[in-house]
Design a protein around this motif. Structure first.
Motif, PDB file in Angstrom:
ATOM      1  N   LYS A  99      26.546  25.884 -26.234  1.00 38.01           N
ATOM      2  CA  LYS A  99      28.087  26.297 -26.369  1.00 38.01           C
ATOM      3  C   LYS A  99      28.137  26.036 -28.456  1.00 38.01           C
ATOM      4  O   LYS A  99      28.958  26.282 -28.635  1.00 38.01           O
ATOM      5  CB  LYS A  99      29.026  25.686 -26.063  1.00 38.01           C
ATOM      6  N   VAL A 100      26.916  25.492 -28.314  1.00 38.76           N
ATOM      7  CA  VAL A 100      27.433  25.110 -30.023  1.00 38.76           C
ATOM      8  C   VAL A 100      25.946  25.841 -30.760  1.00 38.76           C
ATOM      9  O   VAL A 100      25.168  26.805 -30.404  1.00 38.76           O
ATOM     10  CB  VAL A 100      27.243  23.940 -30.491  1.00 38.76           C
ATOM     11  N   GLU A 101      26.440  26.437 -31.982  1.00 37.26           N
ATOM     12  CA  GLU A 101      25.858  28.069 -32.409  1.00 37.26           C
ATOM     13  C   GLU A 101      25.317  26.654 -34.274  1.00 37.26           C
ATOM     14  O   GLU A 101      26.492  26.136 -35.375  1.00 37.26           O
ATOM     15  CB  GLU A 101      26.352  29.147 -33.046  1.00 37.26           C
ATOM     16  N   LEU A 102      24.308  27.536 -34.264  1.00 36.87           N
ATOM     17  CA  LEU A 102      23.824  26.635 -35.817  1.00 36.87           C
ATOM     18  C   LEU A 102      23.314  27.826 -36.441  1.00 36.87           C
ATOM     19  O   LEU A 102      22.480  28.315 -35.833  1.00 36.87           O
ATOM     20  CB  LEU A 102      22.432  25.429 -35.992  1.00 36.87           C
ATOM     21  N   SER A 103      23.763  27.632 -37.955  1.00 34.50           N
ATOM     22  CA  SER A 103      23.985  28.741 -38.985  1.00 34.50           C
ATOM     23  C   SER A 103      23.545  28.260 -39.928  1.00 34.50           C
ATOM     24  O   SER A 103      23.322  27.017 -40.527  1.00 34.50           O
ATOM     25  CB  SER A 103      24.755  30.260 -38.707  1.00 34.50           C
ATOM     26  N   GLY A 104      23.464  28.854 -41.123  1.00 31.19           N
ATOM     27  CA  GLY A 104      22.627  28.277 -42.378  1.00 31.19           C
ATOM     28  C   GLY A 104      23.214  29.639 -43.573  1.00 31.19           C
ATOM     29  O   GLY A 104      22.565  31.183 -42.994  1.00 31.19           O
ATOM     30  N   VAL A 105      22.702  29.147 -44.611  1.00 30.85           N
ATOM     31  CA  VAL A 105      22.530  30.214 -45.946  1.00 30.85           C
ATOM     32  C   VAL A 105      21.165  29.447 -47.021  1.00 30.85           C
ATOM     33  O   VAL A 105      21.495  27.870 -47.036  1.00 30.85           O
ATOM     34  CB  VAL A 105      23.712  29.775 -46.476  1.00 30.85           C
ATOM     35  N   LEU A 106      20.224  30.240 -47.222  1.00 35.24           N
ATOM     36  CA  LEU A 106      19.540  29.163 -48.426  1.00 35.24           C
ATOM     37  C   LEU A 106      19.722  29.078 -49.883  1.00 35.24           C
ATOM     38  O   LEU A 106      20.518  30.142 -49.828  1.00 35.24           O
ATOM     39  CB  LEU A 106      17.721  30.104 -47.724  1.00 35.24           C
ATOM     40  N   LEU A 107      20.303  28.250 -49.740  1.00 34.06           N
ATOM     41  CA  LEU A 107      20.701  28.165 -51.852  1.00 34.06           C
ATOM     42  C   LEU A 107      20.296  28.175 -52.669  1.00 34.06           C
ATOM     43  O   LEU A 107      20.078  28.649 -53.787  1.00 34.06           O
ATOM     44  CB  LEU A 107      22.169  27.159 -50.866  1.00 34.06           C
ATOM     45  N   SER A 123      16.862  23.882 -50.853  1.00 40.04           N
ATOM     46  CA  SER A 123      18.441  23.955 -50.527  1.00 40.04           C
ATOM     47  C   SER A 123      19.200  24.764 -49.812  1.00 40.04           C
ATOM     48  O   SER A 123      18.758  26.016 -49.893  1.00 40.04           O
ATOM     49  CB  SER A 123      18.936  23.316 -52.018  1.00 40.04           C
ATOM     50  N   ALA A 124      20.002  24.508 -48.381  1.00 43.63           N
ATOM     51  CA  ALA A 124      20.708  24.891 -47.819  1.00 43.63           C
ATOM     52  C   ALA A 124      21.801  24.435 -47.073  1.00 43.63           C
ATOM     53  O   ALA A 124      22.112  23.460 -46.891  1.00 43.63           O
ATOM     54  CB  ALA A 124      19.789  25.294 -46.675  1.00 43.63           C
ATOM     55  N   ARG A 125      22.744  25.566 -47.082  1.00 48.09           N
ATOM     56  CA  ARG A 125      23.904  24.976 -46.346  1.00 48.09           C
ATOM     57  C   ARG A 125      24.071  25.175 -44.863  1.00 48.09           C
ATOM     58  O   ARG A 125      23.345  26.833 -44.151  1.00 48.09           O
ATOM     59  CB  ARG A 125      24.894  25.404 -46.794  1.00 48.09           C
ATOM     60  N   PHE A 126      24.212  24.232 -44.281  1.00 47.65           N
ATOM     61  CA  PHE A 126      23.840  24.283 -42.186  1.00 47.65           C
ATOM     62  C   PHE A 126      25.261  24.024 -41.693  1.00 47.65           C
ATOM     63  O   PHE A 126      25.691  23.375 -42.313  1.00 47.65           O
ATOM     64  CB  PHE A 126      23.241  23.204 -41.779  1.00 47.65           C
ATOM     65  N   VAL A 127      25.359  25.227 -40.848  1.00 48.48           N
ATOM     66  CA  VAL A 127      27.589  24.842 -40.290  1.00 48.48           C
ATOM     67  C   VAL A 127      26.740  24.884 -38.923  1.00 48.48           C
ATOM     68  O   VAL A 127      25.819  26.488 -38.026  1.00 48.48           O
ATOM     69  CB  VAL A 127      27.790  26.696 -40.598  1.00 48.48           C
ATOM     70  N   VAL A 128      27.564  24.220 -37.808  1.00 52.59           N
ATOM     71  CA  VAL A 128      27.569  24.081 -36.375  1.00 52.59           C
ATOM     72  C   VAL A 128      28.884  24.522 -36.127  1.00 52.59           C
ATOM     73  O   VAL A 128      30.157  24.035 -36.999  1.00 52.59           O
ATOM     74  CB  VAL A 128      27.094  23.251 -36.395  1.00 52.59           C
ATOM     75  N   THR A 129      28.919  25.726 -35.390  1.00 51.95           N
ATOM     76  CA  THR A 129      30.260  25.855 -34.864  1.00 51.95           C
ATOM     77  C   THR A 129      30.205  25.969 -33.312  1.00 51.95           C
ATOM     78  O   THR A 129      29.059  25.480 -32.358  1.00 51.95           O
ATOM     79  CB  THR A 129      30.503  27.411 -35.706  1.00 51.95           C
ATOM     80  N   ARG A 130      31.698  26.243 -32.860  1.00 50.05           N
ATOM     81  CA  ARG A 130      31.650  25.809 -31.625  1.00 50.05           C
ATOM     82  C   ARG A 130      32.841  26.668 -31.175  1.00 50.05           C
ATOM     83  O   ARG A 130      34.148  26.701 -31.533  1.00 50.05           O
ATOM     84  CB  ARG A 130      31.913  24.681 -30.443  1.00 50.05           C
TER      85      ARG A 130
END
Length: 185
Positions: A99-107, A123-130
């Protein structure tokens, strides 16, 4: 005639100086996998990992006169995505039905193969969404240092070998964050 000899000597050196090298393939960290297993039950599916275009797009990294490229796809964001996928899969925490998704942006993606002491920073931004709800949004950074040689023939391969270790350290900081673990449960 002396100019021809000089050209014959310099041409191979100039050609070698502009070579492209490939980063070492990622090997999952046993410690990272154990951290994920200890937090069980966790499950996530992978979303998109992208490059921050403001920091050069991360298609390659300058290593002295060489360019280091990712062995995965055409960018280091895909390398990072592959590393996360590998560790989640081995830990049994990767599920296409989660149900959750992990995405990211390499900074930031930098390897400095300086003489004496070399360093690497990722360095990266990690985002978890439901669904549409953001459950986790955080920037993680990892830096490491190692001894580096004057000779590029030694320093460049060493830098390519150190790169996966910086990524392991980055993922370790992500998995050590209790807010991240709660977000993927």
């Amino acid at each position: 005639m002396p100019d021809l000899r000089r050209l014959v000597f310099i041409a191979p050196i100039v050609t070698l100086a502009a070579c492209s090298v490939t980063a070492s393939p990622y090997s999952a960290s046993v410690d990272n996998i154990q951290t994920l297993k200890n937090a069980s039950p966790v499950a996530a599916r992978l979303g998109t990992f992208t490059n921050d275009p403001a920091d050069g797009g991360h298609t390659s990294v300058q290593l002295r006169a060489n360019r280091m490229r990712s062995p995965v796809g055409d960018s280091f964001a895909q390398y990072l995505s592959g590393a996360v996928q590998q560790e989640l899969a081995i830990a049994g925490a990767l599920s296409p039905d989660a149900k959750v998704e992990l995405s990211g942006v390499l900074l930031k993606n930098n390897i400095d193969a300086s003489v004496g002491t070399a360093s690497g920073t990722v360095s990266a931004r990690f985002v978890v969404t439901r669904g549409a709800e953001v459950r986790y949004d955080s920037v993680k950074t990892a830096t490491t240092h190692w001894d580096s040689a004057f000779a590029a023939a030694i320093a460049i391969p060493r830098a390519t070998q150190e790169y996966p270790l910086v990524v392991q350290k980055l993922l370790a900081s992500l998995y050590a964050d209790p807010a991240f673990m709660k977000a993927i449960q």
